[in-house]
Design a protein around this motif. Structure first.
Motif, PDB file in Angstrom:
ATOM      1  N   HIS A   1     -11.489  15.812 -10.071  1.00 51.66           N
ATOM      2  CA  HIS A   1     -11.631  14.806 -10.816  1.00 51.66           C
ATOM      3  C   HIS A   1     -11.074  13.573 -11.897  1.00 51.66           C
ATOM      4  O   HIS A   1     -11.706  13.294 -11.978  1.00 51.66           O
ATOM      5  N   GLU A   2     -10.250  15.123 -12.611  1.00 46.03           N
ATOM      6  CA  GLU A   2      -9.490  14.368 -13.490  1.00 46.03           C
ATOM      7  C   GLU A   2      -8.505  13.144 -11.913  1.00 46.03           C
ATOM      8  O   GLU A   2      -7.653  12.350 -13.159  1.00 46.03           O
ATOM      9  N   ALA A   3      -8.427  14.026 -11.662  1.00 41.72           N
ATOM     10  CA  ALA A   3      -7.275  12.821 -10.485  1.00 41.72           C
ATOM     11  C   ALA A   3      -7.465  11.501 -10.592  1.00 41.72           C
ATOM     12  O   ALA A   3      -7.149  10.645  -9.970  1.00 41.72           O
ATOM     13  N   LEU A   4      -8.812  11.854  -9.906  1.00 44.80           N
ATOM     14  CA  LEU A   4      -9.820  10.736  -9.482  1.00 44.80           C
ATOM     15  C   LEU A   4      -9.972   9.299 -10.383  1.00 44.80           C
ATOM     16  O   LEU A   4      -9.911   8.038 -10.877  1.00 44.80           O
ATOM     17  N   GLU A   5      -9.902  10.143 -11.571  1.00 44.85           N
ATOM     18  CA  GLU A   5     -10.449   8.887 -13.043  1.00 44.85           C
ATOM     19  C   GLU A   5      -8.903   8.565 -13.172  1.00 44.85           C
ATOM     20  O   GLU A   5      -8.936   7.351 -13.905  1.00 44.85           O
ATOM     21  N   LEU A   6      -7.370   8.891 -13.356  1.00 44.25           N
ATOM     22  CA  LEU A   6      -6.429   8.629 -13.306  1.00 44.25           C
ATOM     23  C   LEU A   6      -6.054   7.538 -12.552  1.00 44.25           C
ATOM     24  O   LEU A   6      -5.680   6.821 -12.506  1.00 44.25           O
ATOM     25  N   ALA A   7      -6.082   8.293 -11.001  1.00 41.26           N
ATOM     26  CA  ALA A   7      -6.693   6.903  -9.965  1.00 41.26           C
ATOM     27  C   ALA A   7      -6.570   5.950 -10.550  1.00 41.26           C
ATOM     28  O   ALA A   7      -6.562   4.800  -9.205  1.00 41.26           O
ATOM     29  N   ASN A   8      -8.144   6.054 -10.715  1.00 43.78           N
ATOM     30  CA  ASN A   8      -9.240   4.849 -11.311  1.00 43.78           C
ATOM     31  C   ASN A   8      -8.865   3.523 -12.105  1.00 43.78           C
ATOM     32  O   ASN A   8      -8.753   2.774 -12.199  1.00 43.78           O
ATOM     33  N   ALA A   9      -7.692   4.345 -12.706  1.00 38.46           N
ATOM     34  CA  ALA A   9      -7.686   3.713 -14.523  1.00 38.46           C
ATOM     35  C   ALA A   9      -7.012   2.697 -14.104  1.00 38.46           C
ATOM     36  O   ALA A   9      -5.757   2.810 -14.374  1.00 38.46           O
ATOM     37  N   SER A  10      -6.564   2.006 -13.354  1.00 39.11           N
ATOM     38  CA  SER A  10      -5.079   1.046 -12.731  1.00 39.11           C
ATOM     39  C   SER A  10      -5.965  -0.045 -12.902  1.00 39.11           C
ATOM     40  O   SER A  10      -6.692  -0.665 -12.213  1.00 39.11           O
TER      41      SER A  10
ATOM     42  N   VAL B   1       0.286  -1.115  -0.037  1.00 38.75           N
ATOM     43  CA  VAL B   1       0.113  -0.222   0.358  1.00 38.75           C
ATOM     44  C   VAL B   1       0.682   1.129  -0.418  1.00 38.75           C
ATOM     45  O   VAL B   1       0.099   2.326   0.227  1.00 38.75           O
ATOM     46  N   GLY B   2       1.874   0.744  -0.375  1.00 41.02           N
ATOM     47  CA  GLY B   2       2.773   2.439  -0.191  1.00 41.02           C
ATOM     48  C   GLY B   2       2.187   3.392  -1.685  1.00 41.02           C
ATOM     49  O   GLY B   2       1.741   3.438  -2.941  1.00 41.02           O
ATOM     50  N   VAL B   3       3.224   4.215  -1.674  1.00 36.21           N
ATOM     51  CA  VAL B   3       2.126   5.308  -2.687  1.00 36.21           C
ATOM     52  C   VAL B   3       3.525   5.003  -3.861  1.00 36.21           C
ATOM     53  O   VAL B   3       4.764   5.429  -3.711  1.00 36.21           O
ATOM     54  N   GLU B   4       2.536   5.064  -5.223  1.00 38.01           N
ATOM     55  CA  GLU B   4       3.672   5.414  -6.125  1.00 38.01           C
ATOM     56  C   GLU B   4       3.270   5.670  -6.956  1.00 38.01           C
ATOM     57  O   GLU B   4       4.130   6.600  -8.176  1.00 38.01           O
ATOM     58  N   ARG B   5       2.309   6.727  -7.144  1.00 33.99           N
ATOM     59  CA  ARG B   5       1.246   7.562  -8.430  1.00 33.99           C
ATOM     60  C   ARG B   5       1.064   8.644  -7.883  1.00 33.99           C
ATOM     61  O   ARG B   5       0.504   8.319  -6.586  1.00 33.99           O
ATOM     62  N   VAL B   6       1.580   9.692  -8.039  1.00 33.99           N
ATOM     63  CA  VAL B   6       0.690  10.647  -7.473  1.00 33.99           C
ATOM     64  C   VAL B   6       0.214  11.621  -7.990  1.00 33.99           C
ATOM     65  O   VAL B   6       0.625  12.180  -9.582  1.00 33.99           O
ATOM     66  N   TYR B   7      -1.255  12.579  -7.666  1.00 28.12           N
ATOM     67  CA  TYR B   7      -1.733  13.243  -9.209  1.00 28.12           C
ATOM     68  C   TYR B   7      -1.509  14.648  -8.157  1.00 28.12           C
ATOM     69  O   TYR B   7      -2.540  14.784  -7.176  1.00 28.12           O
ATOM     70  N   VAL B   8      -1.662  15.114  -8.559  1.00 28.99           N
ATOM     71  CA  VAL B   8      -1.818  16.793  -7.882  1.00 28.99           C
ATOM     72  C   VAL B   8      -2.135  17.562  -8.479  1.00 28.99           C
ATOM     73  O   VAL B   8      -2.255  18.123  -9.965  1.00 28.99           O
TER      74      VAL B   8
END
Length: 490
Positions: free
Chosen positions: A373-382, A270-277
């Motif tokens: 909203h865009e950050a959430l979309e990218l976060a969920n695209a995994s 559960v480490g941080v690997e992707r960051v959306y700012v």
């Protein structure tokens, strides 16, 4: 007969920490045989007695906290302080499981509804018998004990196969248990390589497997379990996202992000690997993150890469990331086996391996987004969905983003905090696995629900479960159902 052994090595120095038996399929079968008998005894003790003994086990581990942390340090290379934190979290979870198992799993009456007015219904959760646990090396105490503690509290016996990189820790956990529960081998450890784990997963007397490791290995374990329809709870990899909203506390977010990415050398599911700012705070966040990262040193603040083969994955991801993106801190030169210095890369394409695949190293990819909203979309695209983080001062907005994040757990204005709350379930979705450990869900994961319905009296004028049932019985049933359920809601 000569016992075949293998060595566990200190990944920082290459020195031998200990030698352990490569236990074969026959040894695993013998362990399961002993566990079957122990499971019956452990179940018959009852919840109150198991609670007392597990609290004794907790006290034994607490008394051995320092030497156990030193052993974790030697086999994983992580700093002793980090090993202490891992064991303290283990102790709190063991305490919660011991104290709450009776309440969560015990028999209770449940409502029957008007149609079942003449019945009394009860529900309880009974132990499975023997549970097999296949553990990882990155958190060799906390992670497997998240299954072991809850399985034991639920009334099962456990056979534990630790990682071949940390066998000594696994052996020691079982030894300490015997100090609290000397009568029967309720908790045993078997050591070896992949063949040992395969033998455990393939034994039909094992009623559930709890596995932690890579997604690829989980699929192989599941295939072995499928031969006997043995259920499995799988906690696999992650590619956790960290969202920084426009109103976030930037210094706090940068501090949490860095620790979540670099602690344990990034070897955290559960480490941080992707960051959306979000754009409004991107520049100040990056300045803060870079400045803080420059103060963190491999070999001092975190340890080496424990599994040598992982260095190839980390190197490949870094090479691809800096080729397609922009290095902010570190680069290919950061890989200096067995250590990897902090690496931060921005503007890495979302379809690159560094963004799509689990790196399991002290690296971060950062991307600017228009809004949350865009950050959430990218976060969920995994394909993964284990944990995640949201930083925002707006608590309602943060809660909404956290709920919509496709993950088993999300931390708000903190990082990985959910793992330290014993009452919260832990697990993922998608390629991160299924099933849950920790909390009430974790206790129930290692049980089978048992439902009992007892007729208290015969229902007058409505004998429905008999061949002597008459037309009047059915008419009365239809009238009752129509009264109860026939009115449409507007």
């Amino acid at each position: 007969m000569t016992t075949v052994t293998f060595d566990s090595l200190n990944p920082a120095t290459g020195q031998v920490v200990g030698s352990h038996a490569k236990q074969d399929a026959q040894a695993v079968r013998e362990a399961v045989t002993l566990a079957e008998e122990a499971a019956r005894w452990w179940d018959e003790l009852g919840a109150a007695e198991r609670r007392r003994r597990l609290l004794d086990y907790k006290a034994v581990i607490t008394g051995q906290l320092r030497p156990l942390a030193e052993l974790v340090h030697q086999e994983t290379g992580k700093p002793v302080d980090d090993a202490v934190l891992e064991i303290v979290l283990t102790i709190t979870h063991l305490d919660w499981a011991a104290r709450n198992a009776g309440k969560v799993l015990g028999r209770r009456r449940v409502a029957t509804g008007l149609v079942g007015l003449n019945l009394q219904a009860t529900l309880e959760y009974l132990p499975l018998g023997v549970v097999g646990v296949i553990g990882p090396w990155n958190y060799p105490v906390f992670t497997p004990m998240g299954s072991i503690s809850y399985a034991l509290a639920a009334g099962n016996a456990v056979v534990f196969k630790p990682s071949e990189l940390t066998p000594g820790v696994g052996v020691r956990l079982a030894e300490l248990f015997r100090e609290a529960v000397p009568e029967r081998p309720v908790f045993q450890t078997v050591t070896g390589l992949g063949e040992t784990g395969a033998a455990l997963a393939g034994d039909p007397r094992v009623k559930k497997i709890a596995f932690t490791g890579s997604t690829a290995t989980a699929k192989r374990v599941m295939a072995a379990c499928a031969e006997n329809l043995t259920p499995i709870v799988a906690e696999c990899g992650g590619k956790d996202a960290f969202i920084v909203d426009a109103d976030a506390d930037v210094p706090a977010a940068a501090d949490a992000c860095l620790w979540g990415a670099l602690s344990n050398a990034g070897q955290t599911c559960v480490g941080v690997e992707r960051v959306y700012v979000v754009d409004q705070v991107y520049e100040p966040f990056m300045r803060e993150l870079k400045a803080r990262a420059e103060q963190v040193r491999a070999g001092e603040h975190y340890g080496p890469i424990t599994m040598p083969a992982q260095l190839d994955v980390i190197r490949r991801h870094i090479d691809e990331a800096v080729t397609s993106g922009k290095a902010v801190t570190g680069g290919p030169e950061s890989v200096r086996a067995p250590y990897v210095d902090p690496v931060i890369v921005e503007d890495v394409p979302e379809d690159s391996a560094a963004v799509r695949e689990e790196t399991f190293g002290p690296t971060i990819t950062v991307r600017r987004t228009r809004d949350a909203h865009e950050a959430l979309e990218l976060a969920n695209a995994s394909a993964y969905g284990l944990g995640g983080t949201v930083f925002s001062r707006d608590t309602r907005r943060a809660a909404r983003l956290a709920r919509l994040m496709r993950s088993g757990a999300t931390a708000v204005n903190s990082v990985i905090s959910f793992a330290g709350v014993p009452s919260l379930p832990f697990g993922g979705v998608g390629d991160s696995g299924f099933g849950r450990i920790h909390g009430a869900d974790g206790l129930r994961e290692f049980t089978r629900p048992k439902a009992v319905a007892r007729q208290r009296f015969a229902m007058p004028g409505m004998n429905l479960t008999s061949f002597s049932r008459g037309a009047d019985d059915l008419e009365r049933l239809i009238r009752m159902v129509t009264i109860l359920h026939g009115r449409r809601k507007r």
